[in-house]
Design a protein around this motif. Structure first.
Motif, PDB file in Angstrom:
ATOM      1  N   PHE A 220      10.458 -13.801  -4.184  1.00  0.00           N
ATOM      2  CA  PHE A 220      10.962 -14.523  -3.025  1.00  0.00           C
ATOM      3  C   PHE A 220       9.802 -14.846  -2.093  1.00  0.00           C
ATOM      4  O   PHE A 220       8.824 -14.087  -2.021  1.00  0.00           O
ATOM      5  N   GLY A 221       9.920 -15.948  -1.386  1.00  0.00           N
ATOM      6  CA  GLY A 221       8.921 -16.313  -0.398  1.00  0.00           C
ATOM      7  C   GLY A 221       9.555 -16.465   0.974  1.00  0.00           C
ATOM      8  O   GLY A 221      10.685 -16.946   1.097  1.00  0.00           O
ATOM      9  N   VAL A 222       8.829 -16.043   1.999  1.00  0.00           N
ATOM     10  CA  VAL A 222       9.262 -16.229   3.388  1.00  0.00           C
ATOM     11  C   VAL A 222       8.133 -16.907   4.157  1.00  0.00           C
ATOM     12  O   VAL A 222       6.986 -16.460   4.098  1.00  0.00           O
ATOM     13  N   ILE A 223       8.450 -17.981   4.857  1.00  0.00           N
ATOM     14  CA  ILE A 223       7.487 -18.661   5.716  1.00  0.00           C
ATOM     15  C   ILE A 223       7.842 -18.335   7.156  1.00  0.00           C
ATOM     16  O   ILE A 223       8.947 -18.626   7.616  1.00  0.00           O
ATOM     17  N   PHE A 224       6.911 -17.703   7.849  1.00  0.00           N
ATOM     18  CA  PHE A 224       7.104 -17.306   9.244  1.00  0.00           C
ATOM     19  C   PHE A 224       6.443 -18.344  10.148  1.00  0.00           C
ATOM     20  O   PHE A 224       5.224 -18.482  10.164  1.00  0.00           O
ATOM     21  N   VAL A 225       7.249 -19.053  10.916  1.00  0.00           N
ATOM     22  CA  VAL A 225       6.762 -20.155  11.759  1.00  0.00           C
ATOM     23  C   VAL A 225       6.133 -19.605  13.033  1.00  0.00           C
ATOM     24  O   VAL A 225       6.646 -18.649  13.640  1.00  0.00           O
ATOM     25  N   ALA A 226       5.013 -20.216  13.447  1.00  0.00           N
ATOM     26  CA  ALA A 226       4.327 -19.842  14.693  1.00  0.00           C
ATOM     27  C   ALA A 226       4.080 -18.335  14.739  1.00  0.00           C
ATOM     28  O   ALA A 226       4.308 -17.674  15.758  1.00  0.00           O
ATOM     29  N   THR A 227       3.597 -17.786  13.634  1.00  0.00           N
ATOM     30  CA  THR A 227       3.458 -16.342  13.483  1.00  0.00           C
ATOM     31  C   THR A 227       2.084 -16.018  12.902  1.00  0.00           C
ATOM     32  O   THR A 227       1.664 -16.606  11.906  1.00  0.00           O
ATOM     33  N   HIS A 228       1.401 -15.049  13.538  1.00  0.00           N
ATOM     34  CA  HIS A 228       0.109 -14.599  13.037  1.00  0.00           C
ATOM     35  C   HIS A 228       0.295 -13.482  12.008  1.00  0.00           C
ATOM     36  O   HIS A 228       1.384 -12.931  11.839  1.00  0.00           O
ATOM     37  N   LEU A 229      -0.792 -13.140  11.354  1.00  0.00           N
ATOM     38  CA  LEU A 229      -0.757 -12.224  10.220  1.00  0.00           C
ATOM     39  C   LEU A 229      -0.177 -10.857  10.583  1.00  0.00           C
ATOM     40  O   LEU A 229       0.654 -10.310   9.850  1.00  0.00           O
ATOM     41  N   ALA A 230      -0.604 -10.294  11.702  1.00  0.00           N
ATOM     42  CA  ALA A 230      -0.162  -8.947  12.069  1.00  0.00           C
ATOM     43  C   ALA A 230       1.346  -8.886  12.278  1.00  0.00           C
ATOM     44  O   ALA A 230       2.015  -7.942  11.827  1.00  0.00           O
ATOM     45  N   GLU A 231       1.894  -9.901  12.935  1.00  0.00           N
ATOM     46  CA  GLU A 231       3.341  -9.920  13.162  1.00  0.00           C
ATOM     47  C   GLU A 231       4.101 -10.122  11.856  1.00  0.00           C
ATOM     48  O   GLU A 231       5.136  -9.484  11.619  1.00  0.00           O
ATOM     49  N   ALA A 232       3.590 -11.003  10.998  1.00  0.00           N
ATOM     50  CA  ALA A 232       4.244 -11.218   9.705  1.00  0.00           C
ATOM     51  C   ALA A 232       4.242  -9.941   8.867  1.00  0.00           C
ATOM     52  O   ALA A 232       5.228  -9.627   8.191  1.00  0.00           O
ATOM     53  N   ALA A 296      -1.606  -7.223   3.424  1.00  0.00           N
ATOM     54  CA  ALA A 296      -1.977  -8.506   4.015  1.00  0.00           C
ATOM     55  C   ALA A 296      -3.422  -8.844   3.686  1.00  0.00           C
ATOM     56  O   ALA A 296      -4.291  -7.969   3.678  1.00  0.00           O
ATOM     57  N   HIS A 297      -3.655 -10.128   3.431  1.00  0.00           N
ATOM     58  CA  HIS A 297      -4.994 -10.638   3.142  1.00  0.00           C
ATOM     59  C   HIS A 297      -5.479 -11.393   4.378  1.00  0.00           C
ATOM     60  O   HIS A 297      -4.895 -12.404   4.771  1.00  0.00           O
ATOM     61  N   ASP A 298      -6.548 -10.910   5.010  1.00  0.00           N
ATOM     62  CA  ASP A 298      -7.036 -11.549   6.236  1.00  0.00           C
ATOM     63  C   ASP A 298      -8.118 -12.597   5.976  1.00  0.00           C
ATOM     64  O   ASP A 298      -8.757 -13.091   6.903  1.00  0.00           O
ATOM     65  N   GLY A 299      -8.312 -12.937   4.721  1.00  0.00           N
ATOM     66  CA  GLY A 299      -9.347 -13.894   4.363  1.00  0.00           C
ATOM     67  C   GLY A 299     -10.561 -13.246   3.760  1.00  0.00           C
ATOM     68  O   GLY A 299     -11.319 -13.883   3.017  1.00  0.00           O
ATOM     69  N   LEU A 300     -10.753 -11.964   4.078  1.00  0.00           N
ATOM     70  CA  LEU A 300     -11.870 -11.196   3.527  1.00  0.00           C
ATOM     71  C   LEU A 300     -11.390  -9.970   2.772  1.00  0.00           C
ATOM     72  O   LEU A 300     -11.860  -9.680   1.668  1.00  0.00           O
ATOM     73  N   ASN A 301     -10.455  -9.240   3.386  1.00  0.00           N
ATOM     74  CA  ASN A 301     -10.008  -7.971   2.823  1.00  0.00           C
ATOM     75  C   ASN A 301      -8.487  -7.922   2.754  1.00  0.00           C
ATOM     76  O   ASN A 301      -7.784  -8.663   3.453  1.00  0.00           O
ATOM     77  N   VAL A 302      -7.995  -7.014   1.927  1.00  0.00           N
ATOM     78  CA  VAL A 302      -6.566  -6.755   1.809  1.00  0.00           C
ATOM     79  C   VAL A 302      -6.291  -5.367   2.349  1.00  0.00           C
ATOM     80  O   VAL A 302      -6.970  -4.399   1.992  1.00  0.00           O
ATOM     81  N   SER A 303      -5.285  -5.278   3.226  1.00  0.00           N
ATOM     82  CA  SER A 303      -5.000  -4.000   3.872  1.00  0.00           C
ATOM     83  C   SER A 303      -3.518  -3.914   4.220  1.00  0.00           C
ATOM     84  O   SER A 303      -2.836  -4.928   4.329  1.00  0.00           O
ATOM     85  N   GLY A 304      -3.046  -2.699   4.400  1.00  0.00           N
ATOM     86  CA  GLY A 304      -1.672  -2.474   4.841  1.00  0.00           C
ATOM     87  C   GLY A 304      -1.543  -2.476   6.349  1.00  0.00           C
ATOM     88  O   GLY A 304      -0.431  -2.349   6.864  1.00  0.00           O
ATOM     89  N   GLN A 305      -2.658  -2.629   7.051  1.00  0.00           N
ATOM     90  CA  GLN A 305      -2.637  -2.694   8.514  1.00  0.00           C
ATOM     91  C   GLN A 305      -3.576  -3.804   8.957  1.00  0.00           C
ATOM     92  O   GLN A 305      -4.659  -3.964   8.428  1.00  0.00           O
ATOM     93  N   VAL A 306      -3.119  -4.564   9.957  1.00  0.00           N
ATOM     94  CA  VAL A 306      -3.927  -5.651  10.501  1.00  0.00           C
ATOM     95  C   VAL A 306      -3.910  -5.553  12.004  1.00  0.00           C
ATOM     96  O   VAL A 306      -2.849  -5.349  12.625  1.00  0.00           O
ATOM     97  N   ALA A 307      -5.070  -5.657  12.620  1.00  0.00           N
ATOM     98  CA  ALA A 307      -5.155  -5.581  14.067  1.00  0.00           C
ATOM     99  C   ALA A 307      -4.513  -6.814  14.702  1.00  0.00           C
ATOM    100  O   ALA A 307      -4.660  -7.932  14.206  1.00  0.00           O
ATOM    101  N   VAL A 308      -3.792  -6.607  15.796  1.00  0.00           N
ATOM    102  CA  VAL A 308      -3.190  -7.713  16.536  1.00  0.00           C
ATOM    103  C   VAL A 308      -4.307  -8.463  17.250  1.00  0.00           C
ATOM    104  O   VAL A 308      -5.135  -7.864  17.946  1.00  0.00           O
TER     105      VAL A 308
END
Length: 312
Positions: A220-232, A296-308
């Protein structure tokens, strides 16, 4: 057709606007809530604030002229019925406007004719038939949510919005853990029930502005509108947890139903393939990390936590 039609009239000429309003005031078939603006820029802003059933747009506006008016309004209000108002009754121009998404044309010389209401009525009916056919073509028959085609079309729309206005979005790819083994053990009827329940829960847990689709098998895919990585990532963790807690018992007492998820946010230079590749990489890491988790993939690394991100 709804009894109340919400109409946006994009017309800078007061006389033409008055004639159109007169026709609508005399209509007995349906009632109209009419908003009027004088420029294309104001029209696009209005579509962000309201959902219109019908847009009647003059092709000669102070800030934009020609068929570009149709193209930009179709992007801003893809489900609205669009009728163009023209000075010349040019058949070739009319066909091009229809090709770009308009339903019909009204010539200025015909504004005093009672046929204006007939044009509006028929255009609304054709648009409704078109929307129904499009919905069926982009709906997953088993779950009732969007299919892969709908998911990719919504991604294209979000990329256009991001490129034009800088609006961010993120997406999550969820995969039902061990779905093939579940099908093998419990049978495809249970597998189908799982797909329906997961789709229903994903749809119920996200905002109305977000988009949920089944894009293949147990994915399944979910597209989160107007949403940054940490919130998604945060929302994806919550949704995954709720499905684990509540959905398995609705199907079989012994069934442990879990999801893994991979999240990515749109970045400069992205296209559909690149953002999906990052989400897939994050999903792979989630699977390799024991499943039942989101990465989450931040463009460089994959992690289970992302800084807001800091917004100051």
């Amino acid at each position: 057709m709804s009894d109340l039609i919400r109409l946006l009239l994009v017309e800078d000429d007061d006389s033409a606007a008055r004639m159109m309003a007169s026709h609508l005031d005399g209509c007995s078939e349906f009632s109209v809530s009419l908003d009027r603006v004088s420029t294309l820029g104001d029209a696009i802003a209005a579509t962000h604030d309201h959902s219109y059933d019908l847009v009647i747009v003059d092709l000669e506006l102070p800030d934009c002229s020609g068929l570009a008016n149709v193209t930009r309004l179709k992007e801003a209000a893809p489900s609205a019925t669009i009728i163009v108002l023209t000075t010349e009754c040019d058949e070739e121009g009319t066909l091009e406007a229809i090709r770009l998404g308009a339903q019909e044309r009204i010539c200025r010389r015909d504004l005093q004719s009672p046929q204006v209401l007939s044009v509006i009525r028929h255009s609304l009916a054709r648009q409704q038939h078109l929307l129904t056919a499009q919905s069926q073509a982009m709906t997953d028959a088993l779950t009732g949510i969007g299919n892969r085609r709908a998911f990719e079309r919504e991604l294209e729309r979000r990329f256009n919005e991001h490129h034009r206005h800088g609006v961010p979005f993120s997406l999550t790819i969820f995969d039902i853990d061990h779905f093939k083994k579940i099908n093998d053990r419990w049978g495809h009827d249970i597998g189908d029930k799982i797909l329906r329940i997961v789709g229903e829960n994903l749809y119920g847990e996200v905002r109305a502005t977000d988009m949920v689709a089944r894009i293949g098998g147990g994915i399944f895919g979910v597209i989160f509108v107007a949403t940054h990585l940490a919130e998604a990532l945060q929302v994806s963790h919550r949704v995954r947890g709720k499905i684990r807690e509540t959905c398995g018992a609705r199907i079989q007492d012994e069934l442990q139903l879990t999801l893994s998820g991979g999240i990515a946010e749109v970045a400069a230079g992205d296209d559909i393939r690149s953002i999906l590749n990052r989400a897939d990489e994050a999903l792979y890491v989630a699977k390799q990390s024991g499943r039942n988790c989101c990465m989450a993939h931040d463009g460089l690394n994959v992690s289970g936590q992302v800084a807001v991100p800091c917004l100051s």
